[in-house]
Design an enzyme around this catalytic site. Sequence first.
Site, PDB file in Angstrom:
ATOM      1  N   HIS A 152       0.823  -1.203   0.000  1.00 34.72           N
ATOM      2  CA  HIS A 152       0.000   0.000   0.000  1.00 34.72           C
ATOM      3  C   HIS A 152       0.861   1.259   0.000  1.00 34.72           C
ATOM      4  O   HIS A 152       0.675   2.164  -0.830  1.00 34.72           O
ATOM      5  CB  HIS A 152      -0.916  -0.023   1.226  1.00 34.72           C
ATOM      6  CG  HIS A 152      -1.827   1.152   1.343  1.00 34.72           C
ATOM      7  ND1 HIS A 152      -3.147   1.116   0.943  1.00 34.72           N
ATOM      8  CD2 HIS A 152      -1.621   2.416   1.819  1.00 34.72           C
ATOM      9  CE1 HIS A 152      -3.702   2.289   1.154  1.00 34.72           C
ATOM     10  NE2 HIS A 152      -2.802   3.100   1.696  1.00 34.72           N
ATOM     11  N   GLU A 153       1.818   1.323   0.917  1.00 37.93           N
ATOM     12  CA  GLU A 153       2.657   2.523   1.001  1.00 37.93           C
ATOM     13  C   GLU A 153       3.587   2.647  -0.198  1.00 37.93           C
ATOM     14  O   GLU A 153       3.924   3.762  -0.620  1.00 37.93           O
ATOM     15  CB  GLU A 153       3.451   2.521   2.312  1.00 37.93           C
ATOM     16  CG  GLU A 153       2.593   2.515   3.569  1.00 37.93           C
ATOM     17  CD  GLU A 153       1.546   3.614   3.618  1.00 37.93           C
ATOM     18  OE1 GLU A 153       1.750   4.669   2.987  1.00 37.93           O
ATOM     19  OE2 GLU A 153       0.509   3.416   4.281  1.00 37.93           O
ATOM     20  N   GLU A 178      -4.480   7.823  -3.178  1.00 34.11           N
ATOM     21  CA  GLU A 178      -5.029   6.580  -2.635  1.00 34.11           C
ATOM     22  C   GLU A 178      -5.389   5.599  -3.742  1.00 34.11           C
ATOM     23  O   GLU A 178      -5.323   4.383  -3.546  1.00 34.11           O
ATOM     24  CB  GLU A 178      -6.254   6.885  -1.767  1.00 34.11           C
ATOM     25  CG  GLU A 178      -6.658   5.760  -0.859  1.00 34.11           C
ATOM     26  CD  GLU A 178      -5.654   5.439   0.229  1.00 34.11           C
ATOM     27  OE1 GLU A 178      -5.765   4.349   0.828  1.00 34.11           O
ATOM     28  OE2 GLU A 178      -4.744   6.259   0.488  1.00 34.11           O
TER      29      GLU A 178
END
Length: 489
Positions: A254-255, A284
Amino acid sequence: MTAYDDLMAFQRDTEALGQVAGRLGWDQETMMPRDAAPQRGAEMAAMEGVLHARRTDPRVADWLAEAETSGEVEAAQVRDIKRSYERASKVPAALASEIARVTSQAQGKWAEAREADDFAAFAPVLKEVVSLKREEGAALSAGGDVYDAMLDDYEQGATAAELSAMFDALRPRLVALRESILAAEAPAALQGKFDESAQMKLSRQIAKTFGYDMSKGRVDKAVHPFSSGSGLDVRITTRTSETDPFNCIYSTIHEVGHACYEQNIDPDYLLTPLGQGVSMGVHESQSRIYENQIGRGRAFTGWLFGQMRDAFGDFGIADEDAFYATVNRVENGYIRTEADEVQYNLHVLLRFDLERALVSGDIEVDDLEAAWNERFEADFGFAVDKASNGVLQDVHWSVGLFGYFPTYSLGNVYAGCLNEAMRKGVPDVDAALARGDTSHATRWLRENVQTHGGLYAPREVIAKACEFEPSEAPLLSYLEEKFSGIYGL
């Protein structure tokens, strides 16, 4: 030098100082000694004072009035500097510095309260933060909607009304899908213990697999995973749990989605307004498509299964198909960042509604924990057991990020659109992912989204990439198809 040249030279120094301020924040969450919090608060306040003075410098107005531009890039640079100048000029310098000071200290108090499961210990400083942010929102809105003014910090042009309409369309189909899934037989859950140093080693390997340039970044541990920086210095954090390696692996992916967005922006935009992601919703979209549509897809999890076996030996999952089902297991849980794709947005919508009520004064801080617990039980069907699993689980409100939460669900909507367009544009993407080769997918995202940085408005960059206007429909279709297959619905 022309007025445009003078403006950009001044802005590059402002952007560089902003990166320094961001590095102070990164250090605070990773390496800073706990007792340094009061001093760090003063340092952050001083830095914010310098930045606010630069952002409202009268010379900026003069240069903007005189600047002549050539082409869409220069026009976009001036557009964004003007927007920042007009916005900063509405907020008194003393208020900007005080917000920086209080939120810096509030972050440490939140971490301590979270560890102690004691919302009452955090409430006094949260009251200060809310009061200051209401004051800032009132200044920014100039008589308009205060929450919309806050939202504009993270998703330019979006309004609470339009987001509410989108979320209202998401909610019933998500709830129906969730109920069908939870009534079906669940895949096996992961069991056992997984060495945390091996988790970190595997996470760094996966970060590189997704194209994260470690010569311009690093991976550390933090209570709440995050990405920080842009350009040539983009850092990420993750976290480990001895019994849940997926937490570490998918937090990292995700990061990395956030970080690769920043690393892949056109280098000509370095230390300019266009040199960062255009909005948190678009940001996002990158982290969620990396994590979910790519990272939790059947093709990539087939490769990941082998990597897990290499790292941890036989961990009780029989084969790639069973592993895919386990990775995507839907189950009740308290924590937003650990939620499956089906339930994640329900966690976000809870926060969106509560923070709007908090900003408007419909609820106050003293009522927040009870309001959270009541809404959570209504949405998820079971009670919150402790504050760290409820109102204290997220760092956002302690640091004043009101208006941030809805961008998570907006990012999911954007990711659904991008996934549909990417699979049309790269029909062999799954064959590559099955080999652990993410380059086909990440190249499409780099060329169609990431390289543009802040050149286009948020919805515009998604519409250009997809060749259709974004909506919630692709995300809902993707979720229903995927989880119907896994659960035999």
